[in-house]
Motif scaffolding. Structure first.
Motif, PDB file in Angstrom:
ATOM      1  N   ARG A 379       0.834  -1.202   0.000  1.00 35.06           N
ATOM      2  CA  ARG A 379       0.000   0.000   0.000  1.00 35.06           C
ATOM      3  C   ARG A 379       0.875   1.261   0.000  1.00 35.06           C
ATOM      4  O   ARG A 379       0.608   2.229  -0.725  1.00 35.06           O
ATOM      5  CB  ARG A 379      -0.926   0.000   1.219  1.00 35.06           C
ATOM      6  CG  ARG A 379      -2.036   1.064   1.136  1.00 35.06           C
ATOM      7  CD  ARG A 379      -2.820   1.119   2.425  1.00 35.06           C
ATOM      8  NE  ARG A 379      -3.462  -0.134   2.753  1.00 35.06           N
ATOM      9  CZ  ARG A 379      -4.640  -0.540   2.252  1.00 35.06           C
ATOM     10  NH1 ARG A 379      -5.275   0.237   1.409  1.00 35.06           N
ATOM     11  NH2 ARG A 379      -5.157  -1.690   2.602  1.00 35.06           N
ATOM     12  N   GLU A 380       1.923   1.254   0.818  1.00 29.97           N
ATOM     13  CA  GLU A 380       2.804   2.422   0.901  1.00 29.97           C
ATOM     14  C   GLU A 380       3.605   2.613  -0.381  1.00 29.97           C
ATOM     15  O   GLU A 380       3.793   3.745  -0.841  1.00 29.97           O
ATOM     16  CB  GLU A 380       3.743   2.263   2.105  1.00 29.97           C
ATOM     17  CG  GLU A 380       3.020   2.391   3.448  1.00 29.97           C
ATOM     18  CD  GLU A 380       3.890   1.986   4.619  1.00 29.97           C
ATOM     19  OE1 GLU A 380       5.068   1.602   4.372  1.00 29.97           O
ATOM     20  OE2 GLU A 380       3.419   2.022   5.770  1.00 29.97           O
ATOM     21  N   ARG A 381       4.092   1.536  -0.979  1.00 28.83           N
ATOM     22  CA  ARG A 381       4.870   1.658  -2.206  1.00 28.83           C
ATOM     23  C   ARG A 381       4.008   2.182  -3.364  1.00 28.83           C
ATOM     24  O   ARG A 381       4.459   2.974  -4.185  1.00 28.83           O
ATOM     25  CB  ARG A 381       5.502   0.310  -2.579  1.00 28.83           C
ATOM     26  CG  ARG A 381       6.595  -0.161  -1.627  1.00 28.83           C
ATOM     27  CD  ARG A 381       7.741   0.834  -1.503  1.00 28.83           C
ATOM     28  NE  ARG A 381       8.428   1.073  -2.765  1.00 28.83           N
ATOM     29  CZ  ARG A 381       9.523   0.442  -3.161  1.00 28.83           C
ATOM     30  NH1 ARG A 381      10.074  -0.479  -2.373  1.00 28.83           N
ATOM     31  NH2 ARG A 381      10.092   0.731  -4.311  1.00 28.83           N
ATOM     32  N   ILE A 382       2.762   1.728  -3.414  1.00 35.94           N
ATOM     33  CA  ILE A 382       1.863   2.195  -4.476  1.00 35.94           C
ATOM     34  C   ILE A 382       1.515   3.661  -4.260  1.00 35.94           C
ATOM     35  O   ILE A 382       1.506   4.465  -5.200  1.00 35.94           O
ATOM     36  CB  ILE A 382       0.601   1.316  -4.531  1.00 35.94           C
ATOM     37  CG1 ILE A 382       0.957  -0.085  -5.030  1.00 35.94           C
ATOM     38  CG2 ILE A 382      -0.469   1.947  -5.431  1.00 35.94           C
ATOM     39  CD1 ILE A 382      -0.168  -1.089  -4.929  1.00 35.94           C
ATOM     40  N   ALA A 383       1.238   4.036  -2.999  1.00 38.37           N
ATOM     41  CA  ALA A 383       0.916   5.439  -2.708  1.00 38.37           C
ATOM     42  C   ALA A 383       2.084   6.348  -3.070  1.00 38.37           C
ATOM     43  O   ALA A 383       1.898   7.432  -3.640  1.00 38.37           O
ATOM     44  CB  ALA A 383       0.563   5.593  -1.231  1.00 38.37           C
ATOM     45  N   ALA A 384       3.302   5.903  -2.765  1.00 38.02           N
ATOM     46  CA  ALA A 384       4.477   6.707  -3.087  1.00 38.02           C
ATOM     47  C   ALA A 384       4.671   6.811  -4.602  1.00 38.02           C
ATOM     48  O   ALA A 384       5.063   7.854  -5.128  1.00 38.02           O
ATOM     49  CB  ALA A 384       5.723   6.098  -2.446  1.00 38.02           C
ATOM     50  N   ALA A 385       4.372   5.741  -5.317  1.00 38.00           N
ATOM     51  CA  ALA A 385       4.555   5.727  -6.772  1.00 38.00           C
ATOM     52  C   ALA A 385       3.591   6.674  -7.480  1.00 38.00           C
ATOM     53  O   ALA A 385       3.917   7.223  -8.534  1.00 38.00           O
ATOM     54  CB  ALA A 385       4.378   4.309  -7.304  1.00 38.00           C
ATOM     55  N   PHE A 386       2.412   6.885  -6.879  1.00 41.82           N
ATOM     56  CA  PHE A 386       1.404   7.746  -7.489  1.00 41.82           C
ATOM     57  C   PHE A 386       1.282   9.083  -6.757  1.00 41.82           C
ATOM     58  O   PHE A 386       0.244   9.728  -6.793  1.00 41.82           O
ATOM     59  CB  PHE A 386       0.038   7.059  -7.496  1.00 41.82           C
ATOM     60  CG  PHE A 386      -0.069   5.940  -8.497  1.00 41.82           C
ATOM     61  CD1 PHE A 386      -0.116   6.214  -9.850  1.00 41.82           C
ATOM     62  CD2 PHE A 386      -0.139   4.625  -8.076  1.00 41.82           C
ATOM     63  CE1 PHE A 386      -0.227   5.190 -10.780  1.00 41.82           C
ATOM     64  CE2 PHE A 386      -0.240   3.596  -8.991  1.00 41.82           C
ATOM     65  CZ  PHE A 386      -0.282   3.870 -10.345  1.00 41.82           C
ATOM     66  N   SER A 387       2.358   9.521  -6.092  1.00 38.49           N
ATOM     67  CA  SER A 387       2.277  10.712  -5.251  1.00 38.49           C
ATOM     68  C   SER A 387       2.523  12.010  -6.002  1.00 38.49           C
ATOM     69  O   SER A 387       2.504  13.079  -5.409  1.00 38.49           O
ATOM     70  CB  SER A 387       3.292  10.609  -4.109  1.00 38.49           C
ATOM     71  OG  SER A 387       4.618  10.548  -4.631  1.00 38.49           O
TER      72      SER A 387
END
Length: 587
Positions: A379-387
């Motif tokens: 969840r954190e890696r995806i959120a960071a990727a789309f930030s």
């Protein structure tokens, strides 16, 4: 269903040429490398059709049964059942064949080849038997998709057996993406996140791919069912961490999460490899053995306890695989003699399995992890990727779906696989659209002022791309007429171009303009040809074009290359690079 784009067509033509060599110039072996979604199976199926029409004896081979059965099903009605069934074979079918008894063998999923399957009565090595049997053998391979202990297919192994039989070896690479909305970025990001290899791909903000971690397996199931009901093929898959109880007891549940009121079965045994083609499979869960080599619009992946994250480190746990899974059969024995090598191999198999499952979706991937820390990590890696400040791929998808539902309430929704033209005033930010350039207009004043992507914004007509492609700045469409490039571009094809491409242009198909040339098809200064350049380099590193050749690539006689020399060569304007065919004219 098996449309090819640019480099797929190049490999297709290469195989046809090599197959001709195999008839008279000795045994031939071609190794075609390509990652998920680069069109390996598409090229293989087109070759099967073309070579059969040329009366060559040819088989399509996969070690995994699922792709064979799906492609057989898609060819139903195009020829008699006995004929097309005989074209599809398993990789263990050639242990007793006579040498050179087949013209061409097309081996898809060659990374899944084994030395000898449990069903073979003879033979020493599947790769050896295939090369011995065929005058020309073509191996489509991706090392990152080896997902069982017995998988031994490798470039090194193929080359070893080819040399042993005196074959001429050639190599080719497929790169253009069909899957993951045509983006290599998502696959590179996946390698980074699964810690398969270190990459620099942390940002997915500009990649139009739906990627989401959901809160529960129930939500995952509901989202996938919702997608499938919207005429998007969507299915659930999972790592093989649950025993296949329903294989013997049809009333048993295989994958259960009582705390979420969730229970489902693995796919039905009698569906075999046709799991994706069966409507009732929306109520089942597929595994690596039923989906490798296949694709869907959206995939929902359950990451089981065989892959967890601890303090940011991805860890494989082979012992968490189900006892009914034979993917790691041989691991325990190998670990007794060489624990380090065995652990490394098992680790690669687990990671490759999830990489393969998570790249089955053309348009998106939903994820649920059984381990809470692993769930937080993704969840954190995806959120960071789309930030990034730009709208994310998820937001764009939701906006587009909302607009589509409103605009198509009358059930007259356009075919998402067919490009369509719309006036510039009707284009909205949610449209997957690019400028369309009329050939005659471009041959006049447009090309004179074409300096880059800013000129494209003035196009009067735009083209809504098929869902397979995603619009981005610099892309434009144009219909190419004439026969001078018909080996790659059929006359009248609607083509995709990218404006002002960088890097070396030599050997690439380019759209160019020069006021003093006459295209052999339209007599204008605008032409699409294969670009070849000879340069003169001065002592201080400066250079200029000595000769530019705009080469035809045609099956027709009477066409000559356009050659520009000296100062005239320096006046050539390169407007764009050919990226692929969006739509061919109906025959």
């Amino acid at each position: 269903e098996f449309l090819m784009i640019d480099d797929q067509k190049l490999v297709f033509e290469t195989v046809l040429e090599i197959a001709d060599l195999g008839q008279n110039a000795g045994k031939q072996v071609l190794i075609v490398e390509g990652g998920p979604g680069t069109g390996k199976s598409v090229v293989a199926m087109n070759l099967l059709s073309e070579l059969t029409s040329r009366y060559q004896t040819v088989h399509y081979i996969t070690p995994n049964r699922a792709p064979r059965q799906v492609y057989e099903g898609r060819l139903t009605g195009t020829m008699t059942k006995s004929r097309f069934t005989n074209l599809f074979k398993g990789s263990g079918s050639y242990d007793s064949n006579k040498p050179d008894s087949m013209d061409v063998l097309l081996v898809d999923e060659a990374h899944r080849l084994v030395e000898r399957s449990q069903y073979q009565k003879s033979g020493t090595n599947q790769t050896r038997d295939i090369i011995r049997t065929a005058k020309t053998s073509v191996f489509f391979i991706d090392h990152a998709q080896q997902v069982t202990w017995k998988d031994t297919g490798s470039v090194e192994d193929i080359e070893y057996w080819a040399r042993a039989q005196g074959a001429t070896i050639q190599r080719a690479v497929l790169q253009s993406q069909f899957r993951c909305n045509g983006s290599d970025g998502y696959l590179t990001w996946l390698d980074q996140v699964l810690q398969i290899r270190e990459t620099a791909q942390d940002d997915l903000a500009d990649i139009p791919y739906h990627l989401e971690v959901v809160d529960s397996p129930t939500t995952l199931r509901d989202r996938i069912i919702e997608m499938d009901q919207q005429s998007r093929k969507a299915r659930l898959v999972a790592g093989y961490c649950w025993n296949w109880l329903s294989k013997k007891d049809p009333n048993a549940w295989d994958i259960t999460f009582p705390e979420h009121d969730f229970r489902m079965q693995w796919n039905l045994n009698n569906d075999e490899g046709r799991y994706l083609e069966k409507p009732h499979s929306i109520d089942q869960i597929g595994c690596i053995h039923t989906v490798q080599g296949l694709e869907m619009d959206y995939v929902g992946v359950i990451i089981g306890p065989d892959l967890v994250v601890r303090d940011g480190r991805v860890i494989s746990q082979p012992s968490e695989r189900a006892s009914s899974d034979r993917s790691l059969h041989g691991y325990k024995g190998a670990r007794k003699t060489s624990p380090g090598d065995a652990d490394a191999r098992a680790d690669a198999i687990v990671r490759n399995t999830y990489r393969t499952l998570m790249s089955r979706g053309l348009k998106g991937c939903f994820i649920y992890c059984t381990d809470p820390e692993t769930q937080r990590y993704f969840r954190e890696r995806i959120a960071a990727a789309f930030s990034a400040e730009e709208p994310t791929a998820i937001e764009n998808l939701q906006t587009h779906e909302s607009t589509a539902k409103t605009a198509n309430a009358d059930n007259s929704e356009p075919n998402p696989d067919t490009p369509r033209l719309i006036p510039v005033e009707d284009v909205t930010p949610s449209d997957n659209a690019i400028p369309f350039i009329d050939l005659e207009a471009a041959a006049g004043g447009f090309s004179e002022g074409f300096a880059g992507t800013e000129s494209l914004d003035h196009a009067d007509t735009w083209l809504v791309l098929p869902d397979l492609y995603r619009a981005r700045v610099g892309l434009f469409a144009m219909r190419v007429v004439g026969e001078s490039m018909n080996r790659r571009i059929p006359n009248g094809s609607l083509c995709l171009f990218e404006a002002t491409p960088g890097g070396s242009r030599s050997g690439r198909v380019m759209l160019v303009y020069h006021r003093d040339i006459q295209d052999p098809d339209n007599n204008g200064g605008l032409t699409v040809k294969t670009y070849q350049s000879e340069k003169v380099i001065k002592p201080h590193g400066e250079w200029h074009h000595h000769r530019i050749t705009l080469a035809c690539d045609t099956l027709n006689d009477g066409y000559e290359d356009i050659v520009l020399e000296g100062a005239i060569a320096g006046e050539l304007q390169v407007l764009g690079e050919f990226k692929g065919i969006l739509d061919e004219p109906s025959q």
